[in-house]
Every structure is written in structure tokens, then in C-alpha cells.
Motif scaffolding. Structure first.
Motif, PDB file in Angstrom:
ATOM      1  N   LEU A 174      -8.162   6.223   0.250  1.00  0.00           N
ATOM      2  CA  LEU A 174      -7.004   5.938  -0.587  1.00  0.00           C
ATOM      3  C   LEU A 174      -6.460   4.545  -0.305  1.00  0.00           C
ATOM      4  CD1 LEU A 174      -4.912   6.841  -2.645  1.00  0.00           C
ATOM      5  CD2 LEU A 174      -3.578   7.833  -0.759  1.00  0.00           C
ATOM      6  N   ARG A 208       1.052   3.996  -2.890  1.00  0.00           N
ATOM      7  CA  ARG A 208       0.776   5.382  -2.496  1.00  0.00           C
ATOM      8  C   ARG A 208       1.894   6.313  -2.982  1.00  0.00           C
ATOM      9  NH1 ARG A 208      -0.585   4.194   2.270  1.00  0.00           N
ATOM     10  NH2 ARG A 208       1.213   4.869   3.477  1.00  0.00           N
ATOM     11  N   GLU A 212       0.827  -1.208   0.000  1.00  0.00           N
ATOM     12  CA  GLU A 212       0.000   0.000   0.000  1.00  0.00           C
ATOM     13  C   GLU A 212       0.864   1.262   0.000  1.00  0.00           C
ATOM     14  OE1 GLU A 212      -0.362  -2.573   1.866  1.00  0.00           O
ATOM     15  OE2 GLU A 212      -2.417  -3.328   1.621  1.00  0.00           O
ATOM     16  N   GLU A 270       1.138  10.158  -3.355  1.00  0.00           N
ATOM     17  CA  GLU A 270       0.401  10.463  -2.134  1.00  0.00           C
ATOM     18  C   GLU A 270       1.186  10.123  -0.866  1.00  0.00           C
ATOM     19  OE1 GLU A 270      -2.349  11.996  -2.206  1.00  0.00           O
ATOM     20  OE2 GLU A 270      -2.824  11.858  -4.333  1.00  0.00           O
TER      21      GLU A 270
END
Length: 333
Positions: A102, A16, A12, A21
Motif C-alpha cells: 500500500l 492512506r 502517504e 486504510e
């Protein structure tokens, strides 16, 4: 996968980062984690999957200095400390909601990639009366014999390399990759390798796997066996049991290598091997020619040159009409 700051590097976090992000702290942690070659290799596979899923997004590159400068900027006190605490609380709530969404989206993306990576853009190659050389996504090579069908994805996923031999016969030259085993599925058994050369023949009654180089694992629901170079496995479709022989007929994959070796073989077998390797037929003017025996080695010779050399060795003559050679002479008793 943790560093000293207790930031765990998970899929993750990597995605990201690729999406732009990641926090500065996370980017720095990821940069440190990539110092290990095995981590860098895994990151590149995730990045490849991301780029395939989102081809319009350019690949990102780790910039530790920029991330550190950004982090230092966050640590310096600013006038924002004196803004309305109520507004800050609302921003914090919305940030947490956005971050949660997200994470869910990233998890869904990774799950989708892993579940569907072998179903995306399937390529179907079928041959009829000629062999065909097929380049696979990892630079491995498959050479399909006549009347054969091979299915494979347009690109291999981050966890596996898998193809399916639906029917017929194929010779595989697999690019080595110990982290990504190469698996061939058939209706009778599966074959797993990390890098080698071998032939797979799917027949009406079962499957035959013969190994030219390296080592392969053949397995069914009931049985499994490792094969070394120079050995052959025969699997009967009715029982799914594996019988291993410590020998191979190297001429069985002559259609792929154009290398043929005959050691005191009768012409009946010689002709069968030549006709499999080349798109020509060989006829005999006298059936006694089948009794002649041949010892010879041919390496990437043309069919015409090969037949002429055989005729000269056995004191025969050759007539050619289209794709048919006719050997003429007295033959052998």
C-alpha cells in the motif's frame, strides 16, 4: 509534521486516510494536525488531487470521535488473545506485506500526480481574427488577442499553477494565492506572479511584459527582474537580457479592458490603438487628418460611439461601411 504521539503526518498517511486504510491512531493524529489553517489548506490540495485521480471515490471527512471509539475498542482485551498464535503470526506477516504494498502504491500515486499534473488533459486555446476570454481552473482570467495560442491543464496541481503562451499576446488577471505561484512559460522568458494583472506580448524578436497591477517576476536563463505596476520589461530573443522601462502604454491592453486613454496623441497612434482594441478599421479621406492630435478618455464605449466622439472633437464627419469607418474632413496642417 509530528504530534505528541510521534505520528508523522506525511503525504502517504493523508492518501492512506483518503483511501480508507488509515489506522484509528493515524486518523486522530491527522485530525489534530488539521487544527492549523496551513495544514488544512495543504490537506485540501492533496484531497483535490486524489479526487481528480479517483473521481468515483467520494471525499472522506475526518471523524475524530469515531476513530477514538475504534481505537478504544482495539485496546480492550478480547477472546482473540487466546487464538492460535501461529495463525496470528501468519496474519501479521500478511498484514505487513499488504501495508508495504500500500505504501509503495501511495508513493507511486503521489509521484505520478506531481510529475504529470501539468500534462493531464491539456487545453489548447487558439484565436484567429478575434480576441477570446478564457477562464482558467483557479478562476484567473486570460484574454487572448488575435492569432494567439495558450496551453493550460484542465486543473492545476497541488504545487503549482502553470500555463504556456505559445504565440501571440494575452492579458492576465491572476487570482491571488501566495502558496501557489502562477507561472507563464514562453519561448523567450518566464513570468511568475502570485496575483496581479499584466499583459504579455510574444513578438518575433522577443517578449514584452507590461504590468497594470501588482508585481511580477520576469526571468530568463541569463537574467531576472521584478516589475512593479506601471513598468514594462523588454526581452530580446537573441540575448535573453531584460531591459526595464518605468512606463507602460495602457492602450496596449485596451483589447482586454476596452479602456483607452489619449493624451495629446497624433491620430496615427490613436487609430492604431483603436484598431487593436476593436474589430474595426478606420480610414481617412485626407492624410492630413493624421496630423490632428487628440486628448480623450474612453471606458468601455462601443466602437461606433468612440469614433463619432472623436469626429465631433476634431470637427470631422464619419461614414460607416460594414466594419470600416471613414473619417472625412480637412484635417490639420
Amino acid at each position: 509534521m509530528k504530534r505528541e504521539q510521534d505520528i508523522e503526518i506525511k503525504d502517504e498517511l493523508i492518501v492512506r486516510y483518503l483511501a480508507g486504510e488509515a489506522d484509528p491512531e493515524e486518523a486522530i493524529a491527522l485530525h489534530d494536525w488539521l487544527a492549523l489553517a496551513e495544514n488544512r489548506s495543504y490537506y485540501e490540495k492533496v484531497e483535490a488531487a486524489w479526487n481528480n485521480a479517483y473521481p468515483a471515490k467520494a471525499p472522506r471527512h475526518i471523524d475524530a470521535r469515531r476513530a477514538w471509539d475504534k481505537l478504544q475498542g482495539k485496546l480492550e482485551p478480547t477472546a482473540e488473545m487466546w487464538t492460535d498464535r501461529s495463525a496470528s503470526r501468519w496474519k501479521s506477516v500478511w498484514f505487513r506485506v499488504a501495508a508495504s504494498l500500500l505504501v509503495v502504491m501511495i508513493a507511486g500515486l503521489l509521484l505520478y500526480i506531481r510529475i504529470h499534473e501539468d500534462k493531464i488533459a491539456q487545453v489548447n486555446i487558439s484565436t484567429l481574427h478575434a480576441s477570446q476570454r478564457v477562464g482558467l481552473p483557479d478562476s484567473s482570467i486570460a484574454i487572448l488577442y488575435h492569432n494567439s495560442t495558450l496551453l493550460y491543464p484542465q486543473y492545476f496541481g497541488i504545487n503549482k499553477r502553470e500555463v504556456s503562451l505559445e504565440k501571440g499576446e494575452a492579458f492576465f488577471k491572476v487570482t491571488p494565492d501566495k502558496e501557489l505561484p502562477f507561472i507563464i512559460h514562453t519561448s523567450v522568458a518566464d513570468i511568475k506572479v502570485v496575483g496581479t494583472a499584466f499583459n504579455v506580448a510574444l513578438q518575433p524578436g522577443g517578449l514584452e511584459v507590461s504590468v497594470k497591477e501588482g508585481k511580477v517576476l520576469v526571468y530568463t536563463a541569463n537574467d531576472s527582474s521584478y516589475l512593479e505596476a506601471g513598468s514594462t520589461a523588454v526581452i530580446q530573443a537573441a540575448s535573453y537580457t531584460i531591459v526595464v522601462k518605468d512606463s507602460v502604454n495602457t492602450n496596449s491592453w485596451g483589447y482586454a479592458t476596452r479602456q483607452l486613454v489619449f493624451k495629446d496623441l497624433p491620430m496615427r497612434e490613436v487609430i492604431a490603438d483603436i484598431e487593436k482594441a476593436y474589430p474595426y478599421s478606420i480610414r481617412l479621406s485626407d492624410k492630413n487628418i493624421n496630423n490632428c492630435r487628440l486628448t480623450a478618455t474612453f471606458d468601455n464605449d462601443s466602437a461606433e460611439n468612440l469614433v463619432n466622439l472623436i469626429a465631433e472633437t476634431l470637427n470631422l464627419s464619419v461614414a460607416k461601411n460594414g466594419n470600416v469607418f471613414t473619417l472625412e474632413g480637412e484635417g490639420c496642417p
